[in-house]
Design a protein around this motif. Structure first.
Motif, PDB file in Angstrom:
ATOM      1  N   ALA A 169       9.129  -0.922   1.023  1.00 44.65           N
ATOM      2  CA  ALA A 169       8.720   0.002  -0.039  1.00 44.65           C
ATOM      3  C   ALA A 169       9.393  -0.372  -1.352  1.00 44.65           C
ATOM      4  O   ALA A 169      10.595  -0.605  -1.403  1.00 44.65           O
ATOM      5  CB  ALA A 169       9.062   1.431   0.332  1.00 44.65           C
ATOM      6  N   ASP A 170       8.595  -0.427  -2.394  1.00 44.83           N
ATOM      7  CA  ASP A 170       9.102  -0.605  -3.759  1.00 44.83           C
ATOM      8  C   ASP A 170       9.438   0.805  -4.249  1.00 44.83           C
ATOM      9  O   ASP A 170       8.555   1.573  -4.623  1.00 44.83           O
ATOM     10  CB  ASP A 170       8.024  -1.259  -4.625  1.00 44.83           C
ATOM     11  N   LYS A 171      10.718   1.131  -4.227  1.00 44.77           N
ATOM     12  CA  LYS A 171      11.152   2.504  -4.524  1.00 44.77           C
ATOM     13  C   LYS A 171      10.801   2.938  -5.942  1.00 44.77           C
ATOM     14  O   LYS A 171      10.566   4.116  -6.188  1.00 44.77           O
ATOM     15  CB  LYS A 171      12.646   2.636  -4.272  1.00 44.77           C
TER      16      LYS A 171
ATOM     17  N   LYS B  47      -2.026   5.611  -0.160  1.00 48.18           N
ATOM     18  CA  LYS B  47      -1.909   7.043  -0.439  1.00 48.18           C
ATOM     19  C   LYS B  47      -1.886   7.735   0.918  1.00 48.18           C
ATOM     20  O   LYS B  47      -2.771   7.502   1.753  1.00 48.18           O
ATOM     21  CB  LYS B  47      -3.107   7.530  -1.255  1.00 48.18           C
TER      22      LYS B  47
ATOM     23  N   HIS C  65       8.114   2.275  -7.449  1.00 47.30           N
ATOM     24  CA  HIS C  65       6.680   2.526  -7.533  1.00 47.30           C
ATOM     25  C   HIS C  65       6.173   3.305  -6.318  1.00 47.30           C
ATOM     26  O   HIS C  65       5.038   3.107  -5.877  1.00 47.30           O
ATOM     27  CB  HIS C  65       5.920   1.206  -7.698  1.00 47.30           C
ATOM     28  N   SER C  66       7.027   4.166  -5.797  1.00 48.89           N
ATOM     29  CA  SER C  66       6.667   4.999  -4.644  1.00 48.89           C
ATOM     30  C   SER C  66       7.150   6.418  -4.892  1.00 48.89           C
ATOM     31  O   SER C  66       8.176   6.631  -5.539  1.00 48.89           O
ATOM     32  CB  SER C  66       7.321   4.454  -3.371  1.00 48.89           C
ATOM     33  N   ARG C  67       6.384   7.355  -4.358  1.00 52.07           N
ATOM     34  CA  ARG C  67       6.727   8.774  -4.493  1.00 52.07           C
ATOM     35  C   ARG C  67       6.371   9.472  -3.194  1.00 52.07           C
ATOM     36  O   ARG C  67       5.263   9.320  -2.679  1.00 52.07           O
ATOM     37  CB  ARG C  67       5.937   9.405  -5.641  1.00 52.07           C
TER      38      ARG C  67
ATOM     39  N   GLY D 105      -0.704  -1.049  -1.652  1.00 50.30           N
ATOM     40  CA  GLY D 105      -0.471   0.358  -1.943  1.00 50.30           C
ATOM     41  C   GLY D 105      -1.232   1.261  -1.001  1.00 50.30           C
ATOM     42  O   GLY D 105      -2.355   0.945  -0.595  1.00 50.30           O
TER      43      GLY D 105
ATOM     44  N   THR E  32       2.717   5.101  -1.980  1.00 49.59           N
ATOM     45  CA  THR E  32       3.756   4.129  -1.659  1.00 49.59           C
ATOM     46  C   THR E  32       3.238   2.714  -1.887  1.00 49.59           C
ATOM     47  O   THR E  32       2.169   2.346  -1.418  1.00 49.59           O
ATOM     48  CB  THR E  32       4.208   4.288  -0.195  1.00 49.59           C
ATOM     49  N   GLU E  33       4.028   1.958  -2.630  1.00 49.32           N
ATOM     50  CA  GLU E  33       3.742   0.540  -2.869  1.00 49.32           C
ATOM     51  C   GLU E  33       4.738  -0.273  -2.062  1.00 49.32           C
ATOM     52  O   GLU E  33       5.943  -0.033  -2.132  1.00 49.32           O
ATOM     53  CB  GLU E  33       3.876   0.236  -4.366  1.00 49.32           C
ATOM     54  N   PHE E  34       4.227  -1.216  -1.295  1.00 46.68           N
ATOM     55  CA  PHE E  34       5.070  -2.089  -0.487  1.00 46.68           C
ATOM     56  C   PHE E  34       4.996  -3.519  -1.033  1.00 46.68           C
ATOM     57  O   PHE E  34       3.929  -3.970  -1.458  1.00 46.68           O
ATOM     58  CB  PHE E  34       4.601  -2.112   0.978  1.00 46.68           C
TER      59      PHE E  34
ATOM     60  N   ALA F 207       2.107  11.267  -0.484  1.00 48.49           N
ATOM     61  CA  ALA F 207       2.916  10.123  -0.913  1.00 48.49           C
ATOM     62  C   ALA F 207       2.005   9.057  -1.490  1.00 48.49           C
ATOM     63  O   ALA F 207       0.867   8.889  -1.072  1.00 48.49           O
ATOM     64  CB  ALA F 207       3.698   9.554   0.270  1.00 48.49           C
TER      65      ALA F 207
END
Length: 190
Positions: free
Chosen positions: A25-27, A154, A29-31, A152, A185-187, A183
């Protein structure tokens, strides 16, 4: 003949594991957030600002993906310091005793072009329960800055706070039992 079939199956399973890709996870660019209904009239929400997640998959369509996620309960943020402190108390998450919530998938199934159902075990406040979440693949790309491949997702779903022993003394007229998870989340491929 049976031995050859068993050996072939083991080799195929071994090859799938060998070629698995890990994504982190790219923190930035993640929520990861949640929403509840207060007094049956207003939806309020918050986020967990300190998260870790990884996704492992050998298939490019992610149908064999395994997701592992954790959040620091002390990082809860509802834009209200007094409420955040109360949510960390034994009345809600009991962050001192249970500082981490976790999720580990047990299946990642494609239901249509970019839609998936991910099943897994959510552990919250020391209670582990199976949950099913809806996942939409946002797509894959190459980050122009890092030159790394990114993907990415959702993620949405609903759980009951009472299933996890959260705010058990709070009537549902005051705070909904249903909690909506959401969430983005971009990985990044490792």
């Amino acid at each position: 003949m049976k031995k050859a079939t068993i050996i072939a199956a083991l080799l195929i399973a071994s090859a799938a594991t060998t070629f698995a890709q890990t994504w982190t996870a790219d923190k930035a660019h993640s929520r990861v957030g949640f929403n509840v209904t207060h007094l049956s009239v207003t939806e309020l929400g918050g986020t967990f600002n300190s998260i870790d997640a990884k996704l492992t998959s050998a298939k490019p369509d992610f149908t064999d993906a395994v997701v592992e996620f954790s959040a620091d309960v002390n990082s809860i943020n509802t834009d209200n310091e007094q409420r955040d402190t109360h949510l960390k108390s034994p009345d809600f998450f009991d962050a001192a005793k249970f500082p981490t919530l976790t999720f580990k998938s047990t299946s990642f199934k494609k239901v249509s072009d970019k839609k998936y159902k991910v099943s897994g075990n959510l552990t919250l406040k020391g209670v582990t329960k199976p949950v099913v979440l809806d996942v939409v693949l946002g797509g894959t790309s190459t980050n122009p800055m890092s030159k790394k491949e990114v993907v990415g997702f959702k993620i949405t779903g609903t759980i009951k706070r009472s299933d996890f022993g959260v705010a058990t003394g709070m009537p549902t007229a005051m705070l909904s039992d249903e909690v909506t998870l959401n969430a983005g989340t971009e990985f990044t491929k490792d």
